[in-house]
Scaffold this motif. Structure first.
Motif, PDB file in Angstrom:
ATOM      1  N   ASN A   3       0.792  -1.089   0.126  1.00  0.00           N
ATOM      2  CA  ASN A   3       0.124   0.016   0.006  1.00  0.00           C
ATOM      3  C   ASN A   3       0.801   1.396   0.216  1.00  0.00           C
ATOM      4  N   ILE A   4       1.965   1.404   0.501  1.00  0.00           N
ATOM      5  CA  ILE A   4       2.697   2.565   0.914  1.00  0.00           C
ATOM      6  C   ILE A   4       3.415   2.635  -0.502  1.00  0.00           C
ATOM      7  N   GLU A   5       3.820   1.791  -0.890  1.00  0.00           N
ATOM      8  CA  GLU A   5       4.250   2.032  -2.557  1.00  0.00           C
ATOM      9  C   GLU A   5       3.438   2.543  -3.492  1.00  0.00           C
ATOM     10  N   ALA A   7       0.770   4.126  -2.820  1.00  0.00           N
ATOM     11  CA  ALA A   7       0.335   5.396  -2.226  1.00  0.00           C
ATOM     12  C   ALA A   7       1.294   6.694  -2.905  1.00  0.00           C
ATOM     13  N   LYS A   8       2.717   6.094  -2.661  1.00  0.00           N
ATOM     14  CA  LYS A   8       3.783   6.918  -3.146  1.00  0.00           C
ATOM     15  C   LYS A   8       3.376   7.332  -4.772  1.00  0.00           C
ATOM     16  N   HIS A  11       0.963  10.098  -4.950  1.00  0.00           N
ATOM     17  CA  HIS A  11       1.569  11.010  -4.612  1.00  0.00           C
ATOM     18  C   HIS A  11       2.480  11.770  -5.594  1.00  0.00           C
ATOM     19  N   ALA A  40      -4.245   8.736  -2.113  1.00  0.00           N
ATOM     20  CA  ALA A  40      -2.803   8.319  -1.493  1.00  0.00           C
ATOM     21  C   ALA A  40      -3.106   8.178  -0.159  1.00  0.00           C
ATOM     22  N   LEU A  41      -3.771   9.039   0.382  1.00  0.00           N
ATOM     23  CA  LEU A  41      -3.922   8.895   1.698  1.00  0.00           C
ATOM     24  C   LEU A  41      -4.790   7.824   2.266  1.00  0.00           C
ATOM     25  N   GLU A  44      -2.681   4.789   1.843  1.00  0.00           N
ATOM     26  CA  GLU A  44      -1.680   4.560   2.932  1.00  0.00           C
ATOM     27  C   GLU A  44      -2.200   4.018   4.231  1.00  0.00           C
ATOM     28  N   GLY A  45      -3.294   4.617   4.613  1.00  0.00           N
ATOM     29  CA  GLY A  45      -4.058   4.003   5.995  1.00  0.00           C
ATOM     30  C   GLY A  45      -5.007   2.970   5.615  1.00  0.00           C
TER      31      GLY A  45
END
Length: 70
Positions: A3-5, A7-8, A11, A40-41, A44-45
């Motif tokens: 997920n973080i990737e 989201a990046k 962004h 993206a937010l 991320e969450g």
């Protein structure tokens, strides 16, 4: 991809759209940039892996609040 990737990437898309449109951003472009940043937010969450959600199909992704069809 975690997920973080993901989201990046969202962004970065928002940043590129912002740079491309500056200084004459039209209203619809501002909305699109804000939509990418909000998505993206959310990503991320989000407690579940978007990779797993994607395997269930596009409808499963579109059903997540903050992530839309467009």
């Amino acid at each position: 991809m975690e997920n973080i990737e993901i989201a990046k990437v969202f962004h970065e898309i928002a940043d590129l759209l912002d740079i491309k449109g500056y200084p004459t951003l039209k209203r619809e472009n501002l909305f699109r940039i804000r939509s990418y940043r909000n998505a993206a937010l959310v990503i991320e969450g989000y407690p579940e892996s978007f990779k797993d959600i994607a395997e269930r199909g596009l409808g499963a992704i579109e059903a997540i609040p903050g992530i839309g069809k467009s």
